[in-house]
Motif scaffolding. Structure first.
Motif, PDB file in Angstrom:
ATOM      1  N   ASN A 105      44.183  26.047  50.565  1.00  0.00           N
ATOM      2  CA  ASN A 105      43.324  26.328  51.717  1.00  0.00           C
ATOM      3  C   ASN A 105      44.076  26.966  52.883  1.00  0.00           C
ATOM      4  O   ASN A 105      43.551  27.013  54.002  1.00  0.00           O
TER       5      ASN A 105
ATOM      6  N   SER B 193      43.752  32.935  52.081  1.00  0.00           N
ATOM      7  CA  SER B 193      42.486  33.569  52.484  1.00  0.00           C
ATOM      8  C   SER B 193      42.708  34.995  52.971  1.00  0.00           C
ATOM      9  O   SER B 193      41.894  35.890  52.667  1.00  0.00           O
TER      10      SER B 193
ATOM     11  N   SER C 243      43.333  37.179  49.891  1.00  0.00           N
ATOM     12  CA  SER C 243      42.086  37.357  49.147  1.00  0.00           C
ATOM     13  C   SER C 243      41.192  38.382  49.815  1.00  0.00           C
ATOM     14  O   SER C 243      40.581  39.235  49.154  1.00  0.00           O
ATOM     15  N   SER C 244      41.117  38.312  51.138  1.00  0.00           N
ATOM     16  CA  SER C 244      40.281  39.265  51.873  1.00  0.00           C
ATOM     17  C   SER C 244      40.858  40.679  51.802  1.00  0.00           C
ATOM     18  O   SER C 244      40.119  41.660  51.656  1.00  0.00           O
TER      19      SER C 244
ATOM     20  N   THR D 175      38.059  28.139  42.155  1.00  0.00           N
ATOM     21  CA  THR D 175      38.311  28.977  43.331  1.00  0.00           C
ATOM     22  C   THR D 175      38.272  30.458  42.976  1.00  0.00           C
ATOM     23  O   THR D 175      37.682  31.264  43.685  1.00  0.00           O
TER      24      THR D 175
ATOM     25  N   GLU E 213      35.654  33.342  44.294  1.00  0.00           N
ATOM     26  CA  GLU E 213      36.114  34.571  44.942  1.00  0.00           C
ATOM     27  C   GLU E 213      35.571  35.812  44.257  1.00  0.00           C
ATOM     28  O   GLU E 213      35.397  36.856  44.887  1.00  0.00           O
TER      29      GLU E 213
END
Length: 249
Positions: A43, A48, A51-52, A243, A247
């Motif tokens: 987390n 994040s 991933s973005s 996860t 995604e």
């Protein structure tokens, strides 16, 4: 994953070659995410942000050739992803050299979870972070057990159920050992979690106190992994698969 190993692997992935091919891109993305999750925590903002950054643009004809468009999108996404990898490498190098602790002395995932607080010298927030993280891992590795009403177990109730002599995560060979580990888990929830999750303590020995809590949390996680390796590995694999699927959607 230890910082030195993470640095080595991330450096190799940052230097990956042509990623226009879809299968090569997906394999590269999955490897980077696996290292970042293992190093910083599932987390963490590092995960994040990466991933973005590598989210490939939706289908859209701009050149009149869908295949060429997708290849161009993947190259652009890989370039952004590599920038995030370089940022993670910088953070790892800085923390690895300056921190008084590392993932060789603290459970690697727990260390990844709290190392940002330690780097910021924010020791007052470490105890609560440790209590929450260890409880979350115990719950996950035990398969999210519930009470008779179907409610989520928390704190002492969770540790009592999963660490009792017939509990799914019980530890120790003799009755006294099993009771001891159960008491340690319950103690972390009651003596630490009940206090530090509700207010940040202002005390002159906050660093020493936080390091003690960190040691207790690491001890519990280390013993979980030692006595239940298959269950821990299976639970982590399922969580990672979930996860990745989320995604992709």
């Amino acid at each position: 994953m230890r910082a030195t190993e993470a640095l080595r692997v991330l450096s190799e992935l940052e230097g990956a070659g042509d990623l226009r091919d879809e299968s090569a891109f997906i394999e590269w993305e999955s490897k980077v995410l696996a290292v970042l999750r293992s190093t910083f925590g599932a987390n963490s903002p590092h995960v994040s942000r990466f991933s973005s950054s590598v989210s490939v643009f939706p289908d859209g004809m701009t050149s009149g050739n869908r295949i060429k468009d997708r290849e161009r999108y993947r190259l652009t996404a890989a370039s952004r992803g590599k920038a995030e990898i370089r940022a993670s490498i910088f953070i790892l190098e800085t923390l690895h050299h300056d921190s008084p602790l590392d993932d060789a002395s603290i459970d690697p995932e727990l260390w990844a979870h709290v190392q940002g607080l330690i780097a910021d010298d924010d020791w007052a927030k470490v105890p609560a972070a440790v209590a929450i993280f260890v409880e979350d891992k115990a719950r996950s590795w035990a398969g999210d057990p519930r009470n008779s009403k179907g409610e989520v177990l928390v704190g002492k109730g969770l540790y009592t159920q999963v660490l009792n002599p017939s509990g799914i995560l019980r530890m120790g060979g003799q009755q006294s050992e099993i009771e001891g580990w159960m008491a340690l888990g319950s103690g972390l929830a009651q003596a630490i979690g009940n206090v530090d999750r509700h207010r940040i303590q202002q005390r002159s020995d906050v660093r020493r106190y936080a390091m003690g809590v960190l040691g207790l949390g690491s001890l519990l996680l280390t013993q979980f992994r030692y006595e239940h390796p298959a269950r821990v590995q299976e639970a982590e694999a399922q969580a990672q698969a979930g996860t990745l699927e989320a995604e992709r959607q």
